[in-house]
Design a protein around this motif. Structure first.
Motif, PDB file in Angstrom:
ATOM      1  N   ARG A 105       0.830  -1.207   0.000  1.00  0.00           N
ATOM      2  CA  ARG A 105       0.000   0.000   0.000  1.00  0.00           C
ATOM      3  C   ARG A 105       0.863   1.256   0.000  1.00  0.00           C
ATOM      4  O   ARG A 105       0.576   2.224  -0.707  1.00  0.00           O
ATOM      5  N   GLY A 106       1.909   1.239   0.819  1.00  0.00           N
ATOM      6  CA  GLY A 106       2.786   2.406   0.881  1.00  0.00           C
ATOM      7  C   GLY A 106       3.467   2.678  -0.452  1.00  0.00           C
ATOM      8  O   GLY A 106       3.578   3.836  -0.878  1.00  0.00           O
ATOM      9  N   ILE A 107       3.909   1.623  -1.129  1.00  0.00           N
ATOM     10  CA  ILE A 107       4.568   1.792  -2.428  1.00  0.00           C
ATOM     11  C   ILE A 107       3.588   2.338  -3.456  1.00  0.00           C
ATOM     12  O   ILE A 107       3.920   3.239  -4.239  1.00  0.00           O
ATOM     13  N   VAL A 108       2.372   1.800  -3.478  1.00  0.00           N
ATOM     14  CA  VAL A 108       1.369   2.275  -4.431  1.00  0.00           C
ATOM     15  C   VAL A 108       1.078   3.756  -4.219  1.00  0.00           C
ATOM     16  O   VAL A 108       1.031   4.548  -5.169  1.00  0.00           O
ATOM     17  N   LEU A 109       0.875   4.160  -2.973  1.00  0.00           N
ATOM     18  CA  LEU A 109       0.567   5.566  -2.697  1.00  0.00           C
ATOM     19  C   LEU A 109       1.760   6.468  -2.999  1.00  0.00           C
ATOM     20  O   LEU A 109       1.585   7.603  -3.482  1.00  0.00           O
ATOM     21  N   ALA A 110       2.979   5.982  -2.728  1.00  0.00           N
ATOM     22  CA  ALA A 110       4.165   6.786  -3.038  1.00  0.00           C
ATOM     23  C   ALA A 110       4.297   7.000  -4.536  1.00  0.00           C
ATOM     24  O   ALA A 110       4.577   8.121  -5.001  1.00  0.00           O
ATOM     25  N   PHE A 111       4.081   5.946  -5.311  1.00  0.00           N
ATOM     26  CA  PHE A 111       4.165   6.088  -6.760  1.00  0.00           C
ATOM     27  C   PHE A 111       3.016   6.926  -7.309  1.00  0.00           C
ATOM     28  O   PHE A 111       3.167   7.603  -8.331  1.00  0.00           O
ATOM     29  N   ALA A 112       1.856   6.873  -6.652  1.00  0.00           N
ATOM     30  CA  ALA A 112       0.743   7.734  -7.073  1.00  0.00           C
ATOM     31  C   ALA A 112       1.122   9.202  -6.911  1.00  0.00           C
ATOM     32  O   ALA A 112       0.805  10.039  -7.772  1.00  0.00           O
ATOM     33  N   ALA A 113       1.798   9.521  -5.808  1.00  0.00           N
ATOM     34  CA  ALA A 113       2.246  10.900  -5.604  1.00  0.00           C
ATOM     35  C   ALA A 113       3.271  11.297  -6.662  1.00  0.00           C
ATOM     36  O   ALA A 113       3.216  12.405  -7.212  1.00  0.00           O
ATOM     37  N   VAL A 114       4.198  10.378  -6.973  1.00  0.00           N
ATOM     38  CA  VAL A 114       5.202  10.659  -8.004  1.00  0.00           C
ATOM     39  C   VAL A 114       4.530  10.843  -9.367  1.00  0.00           C
ATOM     40  O   VAL A 114       4.903  11.727 -10.149  1.00  0.00           O
ATOM     41  N   ALA A 115       3.517   9.994  -9.657  1.00  0.00           N
ATOM     42  CA  ALA A 115       2.797  10.124 -10.926  1.00  0.00           C
ATOM     43  C   ALA A 115       2.111  11.480 -11.026  1.00  0.00           C
ATOM     44  O   ALA A 115       2.150  12.139 -12.081  1.00  0.00           O
ATOM     45  N   GLY A 116       1.479  11.916  -9.934  1.00  0.00           N
ATOM     46  CA  GLY A 116       0.830  13.220  -9.937  1.00  0.00           C
ATOM     47  C   GLY A 116       1.820  14.348 -10.149  1.00  0.00           C
ATOM     48  O   GLY A 116       1.570  15.285 -10.915  1.00  0.00           O
ATOM     49  N   LEU A 117       2.976  14.260  -9.487  1.00  0.00           N
ATOM     50  CA  LEU A 117       4.000  15.297  -9.647  1.00  0.00           C
ATOM     51  C   LEU A 117       4.593  15.282 -11.050  1.00  0.00           C
ATOM     52  O   LEU A 117       4.956  16.332 -11.593  1.00  0.00           O
ATOM     53  N   THR A 118       4.678  14.095 -11.656  1.00  0.00           N
ATOM     54  CA  THR A 118       5.156  14.006 -13.038  1.00  0.00           C
ATOM     55  C   THR A 118       4.206  14.718 -13.985  1.00  0.00           C
ATOM     56  O   THR A 118       4.630  15.428 -14.901  1.00  0.00           O
ATOM     57  N   VAL A 119       2.914  14.536 -13.770  1.00  0.00           N
ATOM     58  CA  VAL A 119       1.927  15.239 -14.599  1.00  0.00           C
ATOM     59  C   VAL A 119       1.997  16.744 -14.350  1.00  0.00           C
ATOM     60  O   VAL A 119       1.835  17.541 -15.280  1.00  0.00           O
ATOM     61  N   VAL A 120       2.249  17.152 -13.110  1.00  0.00           N
ATOM     62  CA  VAL A 120       2.424  18.580 -12.813  1.00  0.00           C
ATOM     63  C   VAL A 120       3.612  19.130 -13.601  1.00  0.00           C
ATOM     64  O   VAL A 120       3.538  20.227 -14.187  1.00  0.00           O
ATOM     65  N   GLY A 167     -10.542   0.136  -3.066  1.00  0.00           N
ATOM     66  CA  GLY A 167     -10.293   1.322  -2.258  1.00  0.00           C
ATOM     67  C   GLY A 167      -8.893   1.870  -2.432  1.00  0.00           C
ATOM     68  O   GLY A 167      -8.699   3.092  -2.467  1.00  0.00           O
ATOM     69  N   LEU A 168      -7.882   0.996  -2.537  1.00  0.00           N
ATOM     70  CA  LEU A 168      -6.514   1.458  -2.687  1.00  0.00           C
ATOM     71  C   LEU A 168      -6.322   2.182  -4.011  1.00  0.00           C
ATOM     72  O   LEU A 168      -5.644   3.203  -4.080  1.00  0.00           O
ATOM     73  N   VAL A 169      -6.922   1.654  -5.078  1.00  0.00           N
ATOM     74  CA  VAL A 169      -6.814   2.295  -6.382  1.00  0.00           C
ATOM     75  C   VAL A 169      -7.460   3.678  -6.355  1.00  0.00           C
ATOM     76  O   VAL A 169      -6.899   4.654  -6.863  1.00  0.00           O
ATOM     77  N   VAL A 170      -8.632   3.779  -5.749  1.00  0.00           N
ATOM     78  CA  VAL A 170      -9.305   5.081  -5.648  1.00  0.00           C
ATOM     79  C   VAL A 170      -8.446   6.052  -4.843  1.00  0.00           C
ATOM     80  O   VAL A 170      -8.310   7.230  -5.199  1.00  0.00           O
ATOM     81  N   ALA A 171      -7.847   5.578  -3.750  1.00  0.00           N
ATOM     82  CA  ALA A 171      -6.979   6.441  -2.948  1.00  0.00           C
ATOM     83  C   ALA A 171      -5.790   6.925  -3.759  1.00  0.00           C
ATOM     84  O   ALA A 171      -5.383   8.090  -3.662  1.00  0.00           O
ATOM     85  N   ALA A 172      -5.221   6.041  -4.587  1.00  0.00           N
ATOM     86  CA  ALA A 172      -4.091   6.433  -5.423  1.00  0.00           C
ATOM     87  C   ALA A 172      -4.502   7.478  -6.447  1.00  0.00           C
ATOM     88  O   ALA A 172      -3.756   8.427  -6.726  1.00  0.00           O
ATOM     89  N   ILE A 173      -5.705   7.333  -7.023  1.00  0.00           N
ATOM     90  CA  ILE A 173      -6.197   8.304  -7.997  1.00  0.00           C
ATOM     91  C   ILE A 173      -6.358   9.677  -7.352  1.00  0.00           C
ATOM     92  O   ILE A 173      -5.909  10.695  -7.884  1.00  0.00           O
ATOM     93  N   VAL A 174      -6.999   9.707  -6.199  1.00  0.00           N
ATOM     94  CA  VAL A 174      -7.240  10.975  -5.511  1.00  0.00           C
ATOM     95  C   VAL A 174      -5.921  11.617  -5.100  1.00  0.00           C
ATOM     96  O   VAL A 174      -5.731  12.839  -5.246  1.00  0.00           O
ATOM     97  N   LEU A 175      -4.969  10.796  -4.600  1.00  0.00           N
ATOM     98  CA  LEU A 175      -3.678  11.338  -4.187  1.00  0.00           C
ATOM     99  C   LEU A 175      -2.935  11.925  -5.377  1.00  0.00           C
ATOM    100  O   LEU A 175      -2.336  13.003  -5.272  1.00  0.00           O
TER     101      LEU A 175
END
Length: 452
Positions: free
Chosen positions: A24-39, A201-209
């Motif tokens: 879970r921690g890895i997924v959320l960390a990569f979700a944050a990196v993905a969001g910052l990459t799009v930024v 739920g984890l996927v939705v959390a990653a999307i929102v993050l």
């Protein structure tokens, strides 16, 4: 009877299974990196468009040379080094989610290499003044980042590769538009077409993050600002219905034109040229876009964001030919084979269509019809009405228009289905043709020893 109730067993399993929490921690960390990459990609494209418009303003004829040259160079680089980066990016993610695609072939559609190539080439496309958007590419860019997370997940982490792709693609939409709810709906409606791909739920959390990364950088500002909605009445019924139907027809024709053009099965001279000489064809497409840009006094260049925002704010004069010129420019840009999306140009076309109908019907509150046109045309092109209306609602802070936006998107999508197959589904099937051919069965009967 067990001394421990099932609820305590579940809590113990949640707390003591380190693989579960590490995953879970890895997924959320990569979700944050993905969001910052799009930024970062958003920053690149914004500056690319700003540089182009400064150049075009100072040298109006410059795009007649710069745009075709850049288009040819972009297509050459794409075909030579990153063929998987061509086009929108959404069909690639959908193709990667297809169960028939082996895991070893997914890097044809999503990977870190394609993420970097997409960012550079799509930014160059906007620097060239082509009519494309960054939202579709953001889906492939973020999916490539999230797909890389699978290498770091522990065994039995209960995180599927499909879940990573869905989370990445939807986080790309959420971060690009600054619309977390739109990203969640995009995952459900467009990417998760099969039950086994439904979001947990984890996927939705990653999307929102991933979407919240854009909010943390740019603030909680809406994409097109805030539109002022006056008191709605029955006076909206006829103009609103006209906008929805016209958006459905125009969006359906656009989707059909895109499918037929990109499939390359036509026998016309242009399709043959595209197959035999793709670089020369790309240069011709770039020249056509530049000519349309000169004719429109620069309005059709780029994503159309500036034109759409000016319409919503009531600033500047709108051209009655903008819908037609932007429609053609966006189609030609996509036909050339450059990496680039359709979302932002579709919003610009739909908004301009709503604005034209507002003038035609003398409807007092033009921004309302502009918003309905955006939702309607985007829904007609993508045939994802719920995603379209939620994205537009979040982009213009149009919560007072929820029912109207939903109705416009549903009507337009229904009309579009009578004209064209779903665009991204058809383009995903074209992407699957890039898979290596399955080798024939070469098994032979074991050779028998010669009889003595």
């Amino acid at each position: 009877m067990s001394p421990h109730p099932p609820v305590f067993s579940a809590i113990r399993q949640e707390l003591y299974d380190w693989r579960l929490w590490t995953g879970r921690g890895i997924v959320l960390a990569f979700a944050a990196v993905a969001g910052l990459t799009v930024v970062a990609f958003t920053w690149m494209t914004d500056h690319a468009m700003a540089y182009f418009f400064t150049f075009e303003k100072n040298v109006w004829w410059g795009p007649l040379l710069w745009t075709p040259t850049s288009t040819a160079a972009i297509v050459w680089l794409t075909r030579r080094y990153a063929p998987g980066a061509a086009g929108s990016g959404i069909p690639q993610v959908m193709a990667a989610l297809t169960p028939e695609v082996p895991k070893t072939s997914r890097n044809l559609f999503v990977s870190l290499r394609l993420t970097v190539a997409k960012m550079l080439l799509a930014s160059w496309g906007l620097l060239a003044g082509l009519s494309l958007g960054r939202e579709g590419p953001s889906v492939q860019i973020a999916a490539g980042v999230m797909n890389h997370a699978r290498r770091w997940l522990p065994s039995r982490s209960q995180v599927s590769e499909n879940g990573l792709l869905v989370a990445g693609g939807a986080a790309g939409i959420a971060a690009a538009f600054n619309t977390p709810l739109g990203g969640v709906m995009f995952a459900i409606e467009e990417l998760s077409r099969k039950p086994e791909q439904r979001s947990n739920g984890l996927v939705v959390a990653a999307i929102v993050l991933g979407g919240l990364m854009a909010v943390s950088i740019y603030g909680n500002a809406t994409y097109f600002g805030v539109i002022r909605i006056q008191h709605l009445s029955t006076a909206l019924l006829l103009p609103g219905l006209l906008v929805a139907v016209c958006s459905g027809v125009a969006g359906g024709l656009f989707a059909r034109l895109m499918v037929v053009s990109l499939a390359g099965r036509s026998v016309d001279w242009f399709s043959r040229l595209r197959q035999k000489a793709p670089i020369r064809f790309a240069a011709a497409c770039g020249l056509a876009v530049a000519i349309l840009g000169v004719v429109s006094h620069g309005d059709i260049y780029g994503s159309g964001y500036g034109y759409s925002r000016a319409m919503l704010e009531g600033n500047g004069e709108s051209s009655p030919l903008y819908v037609l010129l932007k429609f053609v420019a966006t189609w030609i840009t996509a036909w050339s084979g450059v990496p680039g999306g359709l979302f932002a140009p579709a919003l610009a076309i739909g908004g301009a269509l709503g604005n034209d109908i507002a003038h035609l019907t003398a409807y007092a509150n033009a921004p309302t019809l502009i918003a309905l046109g955006m939702a309607g045309f985007l829904a007609a092109v993508t045939q994802a009405p719920l995603t379209a209306f939620i994205i537009v609602m979040e982009m213009v802070d149009g919560h007072a228009l929820v029912l109207s936006l939903m109705a416009s998107a549903l009507v337009a999508s229904g009309v579009s289905r009578l004209i064209s197959a779903p665009l991204y589904t058809a383009l995903a099937e074209l992407q699957l043709q890039r898979l290596p051919a399955t080798p024939p069965d070469t098994k032979k009967e074991p050779r028998r020893a010669p009889s003595s």
